[in-house]
Write an enzyme that holds these catalytic residues in place. Sequence first.
Site, PDB file in Angstrom:
ATOM      1  N   TYR A 139      23.503 -14.576   9.015  1.00 56.21           N
ATOM      2  CA  TYR A 139      23.149 -13.427   8.158  1.00 56.21           C
ATOM      3  C   TYR A 139      21.777 -12.884   8.555  1.00 56.21           C
ATOM      4  O   TYR A 139      21.615 -11.682   8.801  1.00 56.21           O
ATOM      5  CB  TYR A 139      23.148 -13.848   6.683  1.00 56.21           C
ATOM      6  CG  TYR A 139      22.519 -12.825   5.769  1.00 56.21           C
ATOM      7  CD1 TYR A 139      23.144 -11.607   5.526  1.00 56.21           C
ATOM      8  CD2 TYR A 139      21.278 -13.063   5.161  1.00 56.21           C
ATOM      9  CE1 TYR A 139      22.552 -10.654   4.699  1.00 56.21           C
ATOM     10  CE2 TYR A 139      20.693 -12.125   4.330  1.00 56.21           C
ATOM     11  CZ  TYR A 139      21.329 -10.920   4.109  1.00 56.21           C
ATOM     12  OH  TYR A 139      20.739  -9.986   3.290  1.00 56.21           O
ATOM     13  N   LYS A 154      20.546  -9.186  10.435  1.00 57.65           N
ATOM     14  CA  LYS A 154      19.522  -8.236   9.965  1.00 57.65           C
ATOM     15  C   LYS A 154      18.478  -8.008  11.058  1.00 57.65           C
ATOM     16  O   LYS A 154      18.027  -6.881  11.285  1.00 57.65           O
ATOM     17  CB  LYS A 154      18.838  -8.762   8.696  1.00 57.65           C
ATOM     18  CG  LYS A 154      19.745  -8.817   7.484  1.00 57.65           C
ATOM     19  CD  LYS A 154      20.081  -7.424   6.949  1.00 57.65           C
ATOM     20  CE  LYS A 154      21.023  -7.442   5.776  1.00 57.65           C
ATOM     21  NZ  LYS A 154      21.587  -6.159   5.424  1.00 57.65           N
ATOM     22  N   SER A 166      15.906  -7.497   4.804  1.00 55.56           N
ATOM     23  CA  SER A 166      15.659  -8.604   3.876  1.00 55.56           C
ATOM     24  C   SER A 166      14.441  -9.402   4.310  1.00 55.56           C
ATOM     25  O   SER A 166      14.124  -9.480   5.497  1.00 55.56           O
ATOM     26  CB  SER A 166      16.895  -9.505   3.894  1.00 55.56           C
ATOM     27  OG  SER A 166      16.617 -10.737   3.292  1.00 55.56           O
TER      28      SER A 166
END
Length: 334
Positions: free
Chosen positions: A148, A152, A124
């Site tokens: 989050y 990643k 992302s």
Amino acid sequence: MNILLTGGAGYIGSHTAVVLSQAGHEVVLLDNFCNSQKSVLGRLQKILDKVLPCVEADVRDTALVAKTLQDYKIDAVIHFAGLKAVGESVEKPIEYYANNVQGTISLLEAMKSANVKTLVFSSSATVYGNPQYLPIDENHPISATNAYGRSKLHIEEMLKDIAISNSEWKIICLRYFNPVGAHESGLIGEDPNGLPNNLMPCIAHVAVGKFPYLKIYGNDYPTIDGTGVRDYIHVMDLADGHLAALAYVRNHKGWVAVNIGTGHGASVLDIISTYEFVSGQEIIFQIEGRRNGDIASCYAKVDKARNLLGWQAKYNLEKMCSSSWLWQNFSNKA
Ligand code: NAD
Ligand code: UD1
């Protein structure tokens, strides 16, 4: 190729399944349905006129994932499965690390044991943190401000180490910007459990009267009209990007990260006016304070995707909004 899509019943996975299958690949889905509905399988069948095999499993079930890789003679994996809500990740970091990081470790163990070494990973633009310059290229420093984003980052770093450890691995991390829209049939789209937080689904909720108005989180940013600017990308363009990434990565050993965006920024007000135009509905809004953790602007430099993958986005904001509107109407009736 025979391709396993972990999280294949989800928003991006289901659209990618359509594109890969229509391109002649054999697609197998694996999902635990923690953020998707089984009804998506019937809808995929309607679009494709064929049944895609789906294994109901958690990616952390290493033995079952390894068996799936062997049973279906999988050549490559696209790893979509994971949790993705930023706010929730701050409240439940253990769940996020367990699902995203541990889930990826489990998948890698299964792939190693089944001798499958080609992987496309859903990363992302969140890994760029607060942009230091625009447009953001792949050499921009990476950082994270929430669990989050950090999950990643950890996964990307882990994948880099794995590619270094054994030169047989072929790994591509696709750094998605802001995926929106839906398949042109209106049969599949973004269908999360619970209330939406992202801009496009919130606008869609206002358009159909599920929300009384849209809260605009700040109009005092240093942007063209004061509202936040993002690089929105049509989910079907994103799905095409996976097809291009697979074609590239199957012939290239090592690790690489590539931005998947349009290269253009659009403001919240741009999206609202386009949505009003395509839907014929008024989008009532109210200006609120800035949302915690938000940034002013974020859009991609997309040269690497064009040069390396031979891919570029082709859909404009109107297509993104009209397909979202079609899906919103369909899912409202379904
Ligand atoms: P989604 O929630 O719609 O799809 C994820 C799918 O994975 C769901 O079907 C869910 O049931 C499944 N899943 C979750 N944990 C699992 C597990 N442990 N085992 C098996 N299945 C599991 O999300 P999406 O929008 O399709 O996102 C796909 C990937 O792309 C995610 O990794 C996400 O972080 C990443 N991503 C998404 C966006 C976005 O805005 N949608 C942006 C950047 C990156
Ligand atoms: C969010 C996530 C990001 C994730 C991305 C795609 C945060 C802080 N970031 O990013 O990690 O990769 O989604 O899933 O959650 N907006 C409104 N009103 C709304 C909703 C949004 O004004 O009701 C504005 C936001 O302030 C922002 C823009 O719309 O300026 C886009 O927001 P959103 O769709 O949530 O995406 P991101 O903030 O880019």
